[in-house]
Write a protein that holds these residues in place. Structure first.
Motif, PDB file in Angstrom:
ATOM      1  N   ALA A 216       0.873  -1.270  -0.052  1.00 49.66           N
ATOM      2  CA  ALA A 216       0.078   0.111   0.035  1.00 49.66           C
ATOM      3  C   ALA A 216       0.856   1.119   0.065  1.00 49.66           C
ATOM      4  CB  ALA A 216      -0.791   0.117   1.316  1.00 49.66           C
ATOM      5  N   ARG A 217       2.164   1.248  -0.186  1.00 48.40           N
ATOM      6  CA  ARG A 217       3.076   2.372  -0.061  1.00 48.40           C
ATOM      7  C   ARG A 217       2.583   3.206  -1.084  1.00 48.40           C
ATOM      8  NH1 ARG A 217       8.142   2.385   2.449  1.00 48.40           N
ATOM      9  NH2 ARG A 217       8.642   4.091   0.855  1.00 48.40           N
ATOM     10  N   ARG A 218       2.444   4.531  -0.996  1.00 49.39           N
ATOM     11  CA  ARG A 218       2.378   5.671  -2.057  1.00 49.39           C
ATOM     12  C   ARG A 218       3.787   5.762  -3.020  1.00 49.39           C
ATOM     13  NH1 ARG A 218       1.292   7.926   2.843  1.00 49.39           N
ATOM     14  NH2 ARG A 218       3.071   9.157   2.951  1.00 49.39           N
ATOM     15  N   ALA A 219       4.982   5.317  -2.572  1.00 51.01           N
ATOM     16  CA  ALA A 219       6.045   5.450  -3.321  1.00 51.01           C
ATOM     17  C   ALA A 219       7.001   4.203  -3.210  1.00 51.01           C
ATOM     18  CB  ALA A 219       6.712   6.743  -3.167  1.00 51.01           C
ATOM     19  N   PRO A 220       7.856   3.898  -4.236  1.00 51.74           N
ATOM     20  CA  PRO A 220       8.787   2.624  -4.081  1.00 51.74           C
ATOM     21  C   PRO A 220       9.515   2.965  -2.717  1.00 51.74           C
ATOM     22  CG  PRO A 220       8.704   3.153  -6.215  1.00 51.74           C
ATOM     23  CD  PRO A 220       8.011   4.506  -5.448  1.00 51.74           C
ATOM     24  N   THR A 221       9.961   2.055  -1.999  1.00 52.73           N
ATOM     25  CA  THR A 221      10.914   1.994  -0.908  1.00 52.73           C
ATOM     26  C   THR A 221      12.037   2.875  -1.526  1.00 52.73           C
ATOM     27  OG1 THR A 221      12.085   0.888   0.566  1.00 52.73           O
ATOM     28  CG2 THR A 221      11.545  -0.441  -1.368  1.00 52.73           C
ATOM     29  N   PRO A 222      12.827   3.437  -0.656  1.00 50.83           N
ATOM     30  CA  PRO A 222      14.030   4.147  -1.267  1.00 50.83           C
ATOM     31  C   PRO A 222      15.394   3.247  -1.108  1.00 50.83           C
ATOM     32  CG  PRO A 222      13.551   5.024   1.067  1.00 50.83           C
ATOM     33  CD  PRO A 222      12.439   4.146   0.383  1.00 50.83           C
ATOM     34  N   LEU A 223      15.208   2.151  -0.287  1.00 50.33           N
ATOM     35  CA  LEU A 223      16.291   1.201  -0.363  1.00 50.33           C
ATOM     36  C   LEU A 223      16.061   0.029  -1.239  1.00 50.33           C
ATOM     37  CD1 LEU A 223      18.857   0.763   1.420  1.00 50.33           C
ATOM     38  CD2 LEU A 223      17.573  -0.782   2.861  1.00 50.33           C
ATOM     39  N   TRP A 224      16.875   0.318  -2.477  1.00 48.79           N
ATOM     40  CA  TRP A 224      16.481  -0.670  -3.641  1.00 48.79           C
ATOM     41  C   TRP A 224      16.858  -2.035  -2.919  1.00 48.79           C
ATOM     42  CZ3 TRP A 224      19.790  -4.129  -6.159  1.00 48.79           C
ATOM     43  CH2 TRP A 224      19.215  -4.367  -7.360  1.00 48.79           C
ATOM     44  N   TYR A 225      18.301  -2.072  -2.497  1.00 51.59           N
ATOM     45  CA  TYR A 225      18.917  -3.493  -2.183  1.00 51.59           C
ATOM     46  C   TYR A 225      18.160  -4.422  -1.552  1.00 51.59           C
ATOM     47  CZ  TYR A 225      23.056  -6.166  -0.745  1.00 51.59           C
ATOM     48  OH  TYR A 225      23.983  -7.089  -0.477  1.00 51.59           O
ATOM     49  N   CYS A 226      17.067  -4.023  -0.323  1.00 49.28           N
ATOM     50  CA  CYS A 226      16.491  -4.761   0.422  1.00 49.28           C
ATOM     51  C   CYS A 226      15.230  -4.611   0.217  1.00 49.28           C
ATOM     52  CB  CYS A 226      16.834  -4.566   1.728  1.00 49.28           C
ATOM     53  SG  CYS A 226      18.424  -5.106   2.138  1.00 49.28           S
ATOM     54  N   ASP A 227      14.322  -4.081  -1.004  1.00 48.95           N
ATOM     55  CA  ASP A 227      13.181  -3.961  -1.389  1.00 48.95           C
ATOM     56  C   ASP A 227      12.604  -5.362  -1.345  1.00 48.95           C
ATOM     57  OD1 ASP A 227      11.056  -4.480  -3.607  1.00 48.95           O
ATOM     58  OD2 ASP A 227      11.142  -2.161  -3.181  1.00 48.95           O
ATOM     59  N   PHE A 228      11.093  -5.368  -0.440  1.00 50.61           N
ATOM     60  CA  PHE A 228      10.755  -6.574  -0.157  1.00 50.61           C
ATOM     61  C   PHE A 228      10.088  -7.462  -1.258  1.00 50.61           C
ATOM     62  CE2 PHE A 228       9.078  -5.690   4.482  1.00 50.61           C
ATOM     63  CZ  PHE A 228      10.323  -5.671   4.780  1.00 50.61           C
ATOM     64  N   GLU A 229       9.867  -6.579  -2.411  1.00 48.59           N
ATOM     65  CA  GLU A 229       9.410  -7.242  -3.490  1.00 48.59           C
ATOM     66  C   GLU A 229      10.577  -7.943  -4.383  1.00 48.59           C
ATOM     67  OE1 GLU A 229       6.716  -8.991  -5.336  1.00 48.59           O
ATOM     68  OE2 GLU A 229       6.067  -7.694  -3.961  1.00 48.59           O
ATOM     69  N   GLY A 230      11.599  -7.303  -4.215  1.00 42.66           N
ATOM     70  CA  GLY A 230      12.865  -7.726  -5.059  1.00 42.66           C
ATOM     71  C   GLY A 230      13.282  -8.744  -4.134  1.00 42.66           C
ATOM     72  N   LEU A 231      13.407  -8.955  -2.873  1.00 45.84           N
ATOM     73  CA  LEU A 231      13.759 -10.163  -2.105  1.00 45.84           C
ATOM     74  C   LEU A 231      12.814 -11.248  -2.424  1.00 45.84           C
ATOM     75  CD1 LEU A 231      14.424  -8.646   1.331  1.00 45.84           C
ATOM     76  CD2 LEU A 231      16.147  -9.646  -0.336  1.00 45.84           C
ATOM     77  N   ARG A 232      11.569 -11.249  -2.584  1.00 43.89           N
ATOM     78  CA  ARG A 232      10.572 -12.084  -2.893  1.00 43.89           C
ATOM     79  C   ARG A 232      10.651 -12.505  -4.287  1.00 43.89           C
ATOM     80  NH1 ARG A 232       4.595 -11.877  -0.668  1.00 43.89           N
ATOM     81  NH2 ARG A 232       4.089  -9.940  -2.154  1.00 43.89           N
ATOM     82  N   ASP A 233      10.941 -11.745  -5.338  1.00 41.66           N
ATOM     83  CA  ASP A 233      11.343 -12.142  -6.420  1.00 41.66           C
ATOM     84  C   ASP A 233      12.572 -13.230  -6.358  1.00 41.66           C
ATOM     85  OD1 ASP A 233       9.050 -10.631  -7.525  1.00 41.66           O
ATOM     86  OD2 ASP A 233      10.550  -9.124  -8.025  1.00 41.66           O
ATOM     87  N   TYR A 234      13.452 -13.087  -5.746  1.00 41.28           N
ATOM     88  CA  TYR A 234      14.658 -13.881  -5.696  1.00 41.28           C
ATOM     89  C   TYR A 234      14.430 -15.093  -5.172  1.00 41.28           C
ATOM     90  CZ  TYR A 234      19.216 -16.064  -5.053  1.00 41.28           C
ATOM     91  OH  TYR A 234      20.208 -16.973  -4.888  1.00 41.28           O
ATOM     92  N   TRP A 235      13.858 -15.056  -3.926  1.00 39.39           N
ATOM     93  CA  TRP A 235      13.781 -16.132  -2.743  1.00 39.39           C
ATOM     94  C   TRP A 235      12.843 -17.118  -3.176  1.00 39.39           C
ATOM     95  CZ3 TRP A 235      16.834 -17.824   1.218  1.00 39.39           C
ATOM     96  CH2 TRP A 235      18.149 -16.726   1.413  1.00 39.39           C
ATOM     97  N   ASP A 236      11.381 -16.470  -3.664  1.00 37.15           N
ATOM     98  CA  ASP A 236      10.088 -17.373  -3.824  1.00 37.15           C
ATOM     99  C   ASP A 236      10.251 -17.602  -5.546  1.00 37.15           C
ATOM    100  OD1 ASP A 236       9.658 -17.504  -1.330  1.00 37.15           O
ATOM    101  OD2 ASP A 236       7.967 -16.146  -1.536  1.00 37.15           O
ATOM    102  N   ASP A 237      10.526 -16.577  -6.236  1.00 38.45           N
ATOM    103  CA  ASP A 237      10.170 -16.681  -7.624  1.00 38.45           C
ATOM    104  C   ASP A 237      11.633 -17.208  -8.488  1.00 38.45           C
ATOM    105  OD1 ASP A 237       7.578 -16.271  -7.215  1.00 38.45           O
ATOM    106  OD2 ASP A 237       7.706 -14.298  -7.742  1.00 38.45           O
ATOM    107  N   HIS A 238      12.513 -17.153  -7.778  1.00 36.65           N
ATOM    108  CA  HIS A 238      14.089 -17.280  -8.306  1.00 36.65           C
ATOM    109  C   HIS A 238      14.540 -16.402  -9.728  1.00 36.65           C
ATOM    110  CE1 HIS A 238      13.436 -21.717  -6.697  1.00 36.65           C
ATOM    111  NE2 HIS A 238      13.312 -20.762  -5.741  1.00 36.65           N
ATOM    112  N   SER A 239      14.175 -15.463  -9.573  1.00 40.73           N
ATOM    113  CA  SER A 239      14.447 -14.269 -10.541  1.00 40.73           C
ATOM    114  C   SER A 239      15.677 -13.329  -9.969  1.00 40.73           C
ATOM    115  CB  SER A 239      13.303 -13.263 -10.812  1.00 40.73           C
ATOM    116  OG  SER A 239      12.765 -12.535  -9.775  1.00 40.73           O
ATOM    117  N   TYR A 240      16.415 -12.962 -10.608  1.00 39.34           N
ATOM    118  CA  TYR A 240      17.461 -12.052 -10.517  1.00 39.34           C
ATOM    119  C   TYR A 240      17.300 -10.871  -9.800  1.00 39.34           C
ATOM    120  CZ  TYR A 240      22.015  -9.576 -10.619  1.00 39.34           C
ATOM    121  OH  TYR A 240      23.100  -8.547 -10.493  1.00 39.34           O
ATOM    122  N   HIS A 241      17.821 -10.596  -8.637  1.00 39.00           N
ATOM    123  CA  HIS A 241      18.054  -9.333  -8.054  1.00 39.00           C
ATOM    124  C   HIS A 241      19.367  -8.891  -7.691  1.00 39.00           C
ATOM    125  CE1 HIS A 241      17.075  -6.315  -4.867  1.00 39.00           C
ATOM    126  NE2 HIS A 241      16.031  -6.147  -5.648  1.00 39.00           N
TER     127      HIS A 241
END
Length: 381
Positions: A216-241
């Motif tokens: 529900a964030r109004r803007a992307p998280t400012p910390l790209w390295y540990c963005d929750f969605e990026g983490l889930r993409d790698y850990w659950d969907d096995h896509s490169y982050h």
């Protein structure tokens, strides 16, 4: 050929000695971070972290490629937006660090405090909850050896609808932690603490409520390295982050599995028995618990007030010359206390017996080692 490096006795509140199984895992050949074997390893790590944290089966767990402070920052970066009211429980250095990080991400920070050496009062939390979107608390305050009443605080927070972030750096893997039962939304620790893995990874657990707030964030998280969605993409969907530290994953996996094999209740009992024996051995010298109330004492970081006239710097320097590291106070407690680590592989009789023998020589006191050994229940060495 140079002499071998003498074995060091590390009795600090972190890092802890590396578990032998983790040390062996560090030496395995390198694999790529997108290798199927690494993804299989990561799935096992995620499952074991759910056990350690006491989560629901569906709770997302992962490793951040940084120490526990990155775990702390990632929670605020993903779950706090400018103007959010964040209530921080601060009764030591790491609670204060939470407040600083939340403010840097634009939060309007309120503090609930307690004097050094005292736990946060849940009634004080209840009195300041109105309008808070997040509450943040350190479970075990490393700087003072205080155990904060997270279960009681969590009940209050859940009734308010706020998210609850918990720093479990000196508790998860050694002390009871029940994320689902208590209602914790974000928890983190450091690999080098209770698990006795090498520094460089922060195991985290993120609830569905936290992910809903993130979405529900109004803007992307400012910390790209540990963005929750990026983490889930790698850990659950096995896509490169990003490139994860593969060999640290193997070492963490080995140390975490060793902890679960031993049993979390057995590890908790080991901490209590060794800690009690240390206090029995040192009490005749004038060492006393820094935290007044027994229920507020953090078992994994034994904070002892030094005897009157004790030469803190001189004794710790003499210990260091014997390859023994002991940590003093931090900030206002410098020169006032020792903080003895009882996490992971440090919570064993053998390293503390080494300390007792060394103190006998340095202080000219006899009987320390004998008292320590007599006080021990049958604990694996």
């Amino acid at each position: 050929m140079p002499d071998a490096t003498p074995e060091h006795t590390l009795l600090t509140p972190g890092p802890t000695p590396i578990h032998p199984r983790a040390m062996q895992a560090l030496t395995r050949p390198m694999l790529g971070h997108m290798d199927p074997e690494v993804f299989a390893l990561n799935r096992e790590i995620q499952a074991d972290l759910r056990v350690m944290y006491g989560t629901e089966e569906s709770t997302f767990t992962a490793l951040l490629a940084g120490t526990g402070s990155l775990g702390m920052e990632a929670g605020f970066a993903n779950l706090v937006e400018a103007g959010d009211e964040v209530l921080v429980c601060a009764n030591g250095s790491f609670g204060r660090r939470m407040a600083e990080m939340a403010a840097r991400y634009g939060a309007r920070v309120r503090l609930v405090t307690a004097p050094l050496g005292e736990a946060i009062n849940p009634d004080d939390v209840a009195a300041h909850l109105d309008g808070a979107r997040m509450v943040a608390v350190v479970h075990g305050e490393t700087s003072t050896g205080v155990l904060n009443p997270v279960p009681e605080i969590a009940r209050l927070v859940r009734q308010s609808g706020a998210l609850l972030t918990v720093d479990a750096v000196t508790t998860a893997g050694m002390e009871p932690f029940h994320m689902a039962e208590w209602g914790v939304d974000y928890a983190y620790t450091g690999a080098q603490k209770c698990l006795s893995a090498p520094p460089g990874l922060a195991p985290v657990a993120i609830s569905e409520r936290a992910f809903a707030r993130f979405a529900a964030r109004r803007a992307p998280t400012p910390l790209w390295y540990c963005d929750f969605e990026g983490l889930r993409d790698y850990w659950d969907d096995h896509s490169y982050h990003h490139t994860v530290p593969v060999n640290l994953h193997y070492a963490l996996h080995a140390a975490l599995r060793a902890a679960l094999d031993e049993g979390l209740e057995n590890r908790q009992r080991r901490v209590q028995e060794v800690g009690a024996a240390i206090q029995t051995a040192l009490a005749p010298l004038g060492f006393t618990p820094y935290v007044r109330r027994p229920e507020d004492r953090l078992p994994t970081v034994l904070a002892l007030r030094l005897p009157e006239g004790f030469d803190d710097t001189g004794v710790r320097t003499a210990l260091r010359e014997r390859h023994i590291s002991v940590t003093g106070g931090l900030g206002p407690t410098a020169g006032l206390i020792w903080r003895l680590g009882l996490m992971g592989e440090t919570a064993r009789p053998a390293p503390y017996l080494t300390l007792m023998h060394a103190l006998e020589d340095i202080l000219g006191e006899r009987g320390l080692a004998g008292r320590f050994q007599d006080a021990l229940a049958p604990v694996p060495a």
